[in-house]
Every structure is written in structure tokens, then in C-alpha cells.
Design an enzyme around this catalytic site. Structure first.
Site, PDB file in Angstrom:
ATOM      1  CD  GLU A  45     -18.316   3.277  30.035  1.00 45.73           C
ATOM      2  OE1 GLU A  45     -19.604   3.327  29.690  1.00 45.73           O
ATOM      3  OE2 GLU A  45     -17.696   4.148  30.622  1.00 45.73           O
ATOM      4  CG  ASP A 135     -22.637   2.213  34.200  1.00 44.34           C
ATOM      5  OD1 ASP A 135     -22.230   3.341  35.070  1.00 44.34           O
ATOM      6  OD2 ASP A 135     -22.431   2.515  33.087  1.00 44.34           O
ATOM      7  CG  ASP A 136     -25.886   6.377  37.525  1.00 38.03           C
ATOM      8  OD1 ASP A 136     -26.783   6.863  37.271  1.00 38.03           O
ATOM      9  OD2 ASP A 136     -25.648   8.235  36.163  1.00 38.03           O
TER      10      ASP A 136
END
Length: 147
Positions: A45, A135-136
Site C-alpha cells: 500500500e 477499506d475502513d
């Protein structure tokens, strides 16, 4: 499962990446045959734009997660093209069924990588298993329907 996750470009993350992978390798040698634990790691990432000058982290983080830490799943894996021998690594990942969690909205939002610049097509072409994910949600406000 075990999932170590933090911003990979953080100074503490960069400084401790190799040590953490070595610790997971040690645990794997001791407990792999008896533990039901599976390992998934955030790796790749990264983009050069967010790394400190002269950093080479983007050339080996995914490989270290797969080969040293024995990850069965890779969170993001966006920067596969910067890895040393990306084609060989993707071949290894495909043959060992190492899945990559692809978070398209997050990658566009956080790292400004999308469309043809994204690694999803490379993974699919190499036969690497992928899962589209969010994602979050607190950070990216993404939903599976949007992915």
C-alpha cells in the site's frame, strides 16, 4: 487470523517491517503444523510519492509478506509493479493461492491511484486470486456496492 496493519509509509512501520516479518517467520517455523492461525498482511500500500527519499520499501514489501511472513492474503498489494521481479512474484502468488484484497476506492482516495494505473488488471492477468473489498468505512466511506 492475524492481520498486522498500519500505514506502511510511517517511519515506525518502515523501520520495523523486516523485524516484524522475521518474527512471523519464526512463529511459522514453530507453530505452522499445529496452529489454525492464518496470516493476512497489509503490504504494497505504497507509492513512491509517499515514501521517504531513497527508500526501497516498495521493491520488496509484498515479497517479504509472502515469502518471509507466510501471508496467505495481502491487503492492498497496490504497488506490485515496483517489486523486484513482479512477474515472478505474481506467478508465485497465483500458484500458492495468495489472495490480494483490492480496495479500489481507498487506493484512489488515499494514494491517488485508479483506472489503468491500478494493479488489479495485472493480478487478474497473472491468475492471482483477488477479492474486491472496502477499506475502513470511517475513513473512506466506501461500500461494497460502490466497489
Amino acid at each position: 487470523a492475524l492481520n498486522l496493519s498500519s500505514p506502511e509509509d510511517d517511519s515506525a512501520s518502515l523501520a520495523n517491517y523486516d523485524l516484524q516479518r522475521a518474527m512471523l517467520d519464526f512463529l511459522h517455523t514453530k507453530y505452522a503444523s499445529t496452529s489454525p492461525l492464518h496470516v493476512t498482511l497489509h503490504a504494497g500500500e505504497l507509492t513512491a510519492a509517499y515514501l521517504p527519499a531513497n527508500s526501497t520499501a516498495n521493491t520488496y514489501h509484498i515479497r517479504a509478506a509472502v515469502e518471509t511472513a507466510h501471508a496467505e492474503r495481502i491487503g492492498h498489494g497496490l504497488d506490485i509493479a515496483s517489486e523486484t521481479d513482479p512477474t515472478g512474484l505474481m506467478t508465485e502468488m497465483a500458484s500458492n493461492h495468495v489472495l490480494v484484497e483490492v480496495c479500489l476506492s481507498s487506493n484512489a482516495q488515499i494514494l491517488e491511484v485508479s483506472g489503468a494505473s491500478h494493479s488489479l488488471a495485472s493480478y487478474l492477468a497473472a491468475g492471482v486470486p483477488v477479492a474486491l473489498e472496502t477499506d475502513d468505512q470511517c475513513d473512506s466511506r466506501s461500500r461494497m456496492a460502490g466497489e
